[in-house]
Design an enzyme around this catalytic site. Structure first.
Site, PDB file in Angstrom:
ATOM      1  N   GLY A   1       0.817  -1.212   0.000  1.00 30.97           N
ATOM      2  CA  GLY A   1       0.000   0.000   0.000  1.00 30.97           C
ATOM      3  C   GLY A   1       0.848   1.257   0.000  1.00 30.97           C
TER       4      GLY A   1
ATOM      5  CB  THR B   1      -2.731 -13.569  -2.425  1.00 30.42           C
ATOM      6  OG1 THR B   1      -1.723 -14.553  -2.463  1.00 30.42           O
ATOM      7  CG2 THR B   1      -3.917 -14.163  -1.659  1.00 30.42           C
ATOM      8  CG  ASP B   2       0.421 -16.405  -5.861  1.00 30.15           C
ATOM      9  OD1 ASP B   2       0.320 -16.148  -4.639  1.00 30.15           O
ATOM     10  OD2 ASP B   2       1.507 -16.664  -6.414  1.00 30.15           O
ATOM     11  CD  GLU B   3       0.122 -17.184  -0.004  1.00 28.79           C
ATOM     12  OE1 GLU B   3      -0.310 -17.866   0.933  1.00 28.79           O
ATOM     13  OE2 GLU B   3       1.038 -16.362   0.103  1.00 28.79           O
TER      14      GLU B   3
ATOM     15  CE1 TYR C   1      -3.306 -13.061   3.271  1.00 28.20           C
ATOM     16  CE2 TYR C   1      -2.086 -14.663   1.969  1.00 28.20           C
ATOM     17  CZ  TYR C   1      -2.557 -13.373   2.148  1.00 28.20           C
ATOM     18  OH  TYR C   1      -2.302 -12.412   1.194  1.00 28.20           O
TER      19      TYR C   1
ATOM     20  CE  LYS D   1      -6.227 -10.949   0.093  1.00 34.59           C
ATOM     21  NZ  LYS D   1      -6.365  -9.482   0.335  1.00 34.59           N
TER      22      LYS D   1
HETATM   23  N1  LIG Z   1       2.902  -9.263   0.185  1.00 36.02           N
HETATM   24  C1  LIG Z   1       2.622 -10.041  -0.833  1.00 36.02           C
HETATM   25  O1  LIG Z   1       3.498 -10.750  -1.316  1.00 36.02           O
HETATM   26  C2  LIG Z   1       1.238 -10.035  -1.451  1.00 36.02           C
HETATM   27  C3  LIG Z   1       1.057 -10.722  -2.658  1.00 36.02           C
HETATM   28  C4  LIG Z   1      -0.218 -10.698  -3.257  1.00 36.02           C
HETATM   29  C5  LIG Z   1      -1.253 -10.009  -2.650  1.00 36.02           C
HETATM   30  N2  LIG Z   1      -1.035  -9.373  -1.467  1.00 36.02           N
HETATM   31  C6  LIG Z   1      -2.177  -8.643  -0.892  1.00 36.02           C
HETATM   32  O2  LIG Z   1      -1.848  -7.266  -0.948  1.00 36.02           O
HETATM   33  C7  LIG Z   1      -2.410  -6.590   0.162  1.00 36.02           C
HETATM   34  C8  LIG Z   1      -1.337  -5.840   0.898  1.00 36.02           C
HETATM   35  O3  LIG Z   1      -0.342  -6.766   1.329  1.00 36.02           O
HETATM   36  P1  LIG Z   1       0.963  -6.283   2.126  1.00 36.02           P
HETATM   37  O4  LIG Z   1       2.008  -7.294   1.883  1.00 36.02           O
HETATM   38  O5  LIG Z   1       1.233  -4.859   1.819  1.00 36.02           O
HETATM   39  O6  LIG Z   1       0.430  -6.438   3.622  1.00 36.02           O
HETATM   40  P2  LIG Z   1       0.907  -5.724   4.954  1.00 36.02           P
HETATM   41  O7  LIG Z   1       0.617  -6.698   6.029  1.00 36.02           O
HETATM   42  O8  LIG Z   1       2.280  -5.161   4.807  1.00 36.02           O
HETATM   43  O9  LIG Z   1      -0.071  -4.466   5.073  1.00 36.02           O
HETATM   44  C9  LIG Z   1      -1.430  -4.589   5.385  1.00 36.02           C
HETATM   45  C10 LIG Z   1      -1.924  -3.230   5.812  1.00 36.02           C
HETATM   46  O10 LIG Z   1      -3.336  -3.345   6.108  1.00 36.02           O
HETATM   47  C11 LIG Z   1      -3.587  -2.677   7.332  1.00 36.02           C
HETATM   48  N3  LIG Z   1      -4.745  -3.309   7.982  1.00 36.02           N
HETATM   49  C12 LIG Z   1      -4.825  -4.555   8.511  1.00 36.02           C
HETATM   50  N4  LIG Z   1      -6.044  -4.763   9.037  1.00 36.02           N
HETATM   51  C13 LIG Z   1      -6.767  -3.635   8.809  1.00 36.02           C
HETATM   52  C14 LIG Z   1      -8.094  -3.237   9.088  1.00 36.02           C
HETATM   53  N5  LIG Z   1      -8.940  -4.054   9.748  1.00 36.02           N
HETATM   54  N6  LIG Z   1      -8.504  -2.007   8.688  1.00 36.02           N
HETATM   55  C15 LIG Z   1      -7.667  -1.177   8.047  1.00 36.02           C
HETATM   56  N7  LIG Z   1      -6.383  -1.482   7.778  1.00 36.02           N
HETATM   57  C16 LIG Z   1      -5.939  -2.703   8.139  1.00 36.02           C
HETATM   58  C17 LIG Z   1      -2.313  -2.842   8.149  1.00 36.02           C
HETATM   59  O11 LIG Z   1      -2.199  -1.865   9.182  1.00 36.02           O
HETATM   60  C18 LIG Z   1      -1.245  -2.688   7.071  1.00 36.02           C
HETATM   61  O12 LIG Z   1      -0.892  -1.341   6.884  1.00 36.02           O
HETATM   62  C19 LIG Z   1      -3.112  -7.646   0.994  1.00 36.02           C
HETATM   63  O13 LIG Z   1      -4.490  -7.625   0.668  1.00 36.02           O
HETATM   64  C20 LIG Z   1      -2.472  -8.945   0.559  1.00 36.02           C
HETATM   65  O14 LIG Z   1      -3.367 -10.018   0.704  1.00 36.02           O
HETATM   66  C21 LIG Z   1       0.178  -9.370  -0.850  1.00 36.02           C
END
Ligand SMILES: NC(=O)c1ccc[n+]([C@@H]2O[C@H](COP(=O)([O-])OP(=O)(O)OC[C@H]3O[C@@H](n4cnc5c(N)ncnc54)[C@H](O)[C@@H]3O)[C@@H](O)[C@H]2O)c1
Length: 365
Positions: A15, A134-136, A159, A163
């Site tokens: 984000g 996610t791809d998971e 997880y 998702k």
């Molecule tokens: N990291 C990866 O490799 C990856 C890959 C594919 C998809 N994603 C998806 O991308 C998105 C972001 O992943 P990331 O790695 O940046 O995760 P992250 O854990 O670094 O960040 C998640 C953010 O969401 C916020 N958050 C959590 N619960 C919340 C709530 N109830 N209300 C408001 N904010 C809330 C947290 O404070 C944090 O800032 C997720 O939806 C994840 O499923 C991640």
């Protein structure tokens, strides 16, 4: 054309990279983030006080908070990234995953649909709700197979199941209520500002301090790695040009086993820290009991997003990983800040891993 973009989870790893790109492109951005252990103002750096940026600490599962943010900001686009994202934590305790990822997505979709119903003209035509996933959700792959937009969902961890549920809600809000939803399913991301419980930052920071490098099982699990800036560009491309109701798979076309990743990191650290007493860093690798239900292989077919939206990854794994190592070595202050914040925010019970050890004992939390 610029937008008023509401980014949920904008203080997290992906984000924050996205918020920076949107502000750079001239958009107005509202970051809506609960600031869990994984979300930090420090991730937004100087962007947090950019004149086109606003920050609201809020919870996506709290309807009144979401309504207040949407009514005040009147977004022309919503990019929904907020989630609990760490598989190990979901195995230890899934409650927050169910609440944020499923209930939170439901609240976001419901409030967004009411907002969309009130929009008119170009604002209504251009409105998009991007659900980031996610791809998971697709499960584990045999050698030679690839995830595509039309493969069957087979989530294996709490997880990925949470998702998957959120993806289905997003689809239903498009189909039933006509909300212009697009969904992205992306492979493993890496890069700066990833919370140091995930493989790559955990290994870099442990190795630099001479701590053990815990590798699950034989380390032969295959992941498809994508640099976080490339993912953020893909999300904007999908929100700009993706067709409502469609799903887009995003990946780096970069399959590596966990052992290959850890050995590459160790070699980069050997080169970056020539005077380190811990060289060769590969000597710190320790195989530990595998994660229960650990998926063996993920790999993405990204033909659709390439052909339809003209997006492709720009960063190679070698250059991206080298940049990532340099970033973590140069940002001790960031690490100290996020670990201190996280320790203060997490209840004691949530520090525990599935093998009963505490997250801190593995040098990550
Ligand atoms: N990291 C990866 O490799 C990856 C890959 C594919 C998809 N994603 C998806 O991308 C998105 C972001 O992943 P990331 O790695 O940046 O995760 P992250 O854990 O670094 O960040 C998640 C953010 O969401 C916020 N958050 C959590 N619960 C919340 C709530 N109830 N209300 C408001 N904010 C809330 C947290 O404070 C944090 O800032 C997720 O939806 C994840 O499923 C991640």
């Amino acid at each position: 054309m610029t937008h008023r973009v509401l980014v949920t989870g904008g203080a997290g790893f992906i984000g924050s990279a996205l918020v920076a790109q949107l502000l750079e492109a001239g958009d107005h951005v509202l970051t809506f983030d609960k600031l869990t252990y994984a979300g930090h103002r420090a991730n937004l750096g100087a962007w947090i006080s950019h004149p086109n940026h606003r920050f609201v600490q809020g919870d996506v599962a709290e309807r009144e908070q979401v309504i207040a943010a949407i009514e005040e900001f009147r977004p022309t686009r919503i990019m929904h990234l907020a989630a609990e994202s760490h598989v190990d934590r979901s195995i230890a305790a899934a409650d927050d995953f169910i609440r944020t990822n499923i209930l939170g997505t439901y609240v976001m979709l419901q409030v967004a649909a009411a907002h969309y119903d009130r929009l008119e003209g170009a604002e209504r035509d251009d409105f998009r709700f991007l659900h980031v996933s996610t791809d998971e959700v697709f499960g584990s792959l045999a050698p030679g197979a690839y995830f595509r937009e039309d493969v069957q969902y087979q989530p294996n961890s709490p997880y990925s199941a949470s998702k998957a549920a959120s993806d289905h809600l997003a689809r239903a809000w498009r189909h039933t209520y006509g909300l212009p939803v697009v969904v992205s399913n992306c492979s493993n991301n890496y890069g700066p500002r990833q919370f140091p419980e995930k493989l790559i930052p955990l290994m870099i920071l442990n190795a630099a301090e001479g701590k053990p490098l815990p590798v699950y099982g034989d380390g032969g699990q295959v992941r498809d790695w994508l640099y976080v800036e490339d993912h953020a560009r893909a999300l904007t491309a999908i929100a700009d040009k993706g067709r409502p109701g469609e799903v887009y798979c995003v990946g780096g076309e970069c399959e590596r086993t966990n052992m290959e990743v850890v050995h590459t990191l160790c070699a980069l650290l050997d080169a970056s820290l020539p005077a380190s007493a811990h060289r060769p860093h590969a000597g710190l690798i320790r195989h530990v009991t595998d994660r229960p239900g650990h998926d063996r292989r993920y790999a993405m077919d990204i033909a659709k997003i390439k052909a339809e939206l003209g997006w492709a990854p720009r960063e190679s794994f070698e250059t991206g990983l080298a940049k990532t190592v340099e970033w973590y070595l140069a940002h001790h202050d960031w690490r100290a800040q996020v670990l201190a914040d996280a320790a203060a925010r997490l209840p004691e019970t949530q520090h525990r891993r599935t093998d009963g050890s505490m997250f801190e004992k593995r040098g990550s939390l």
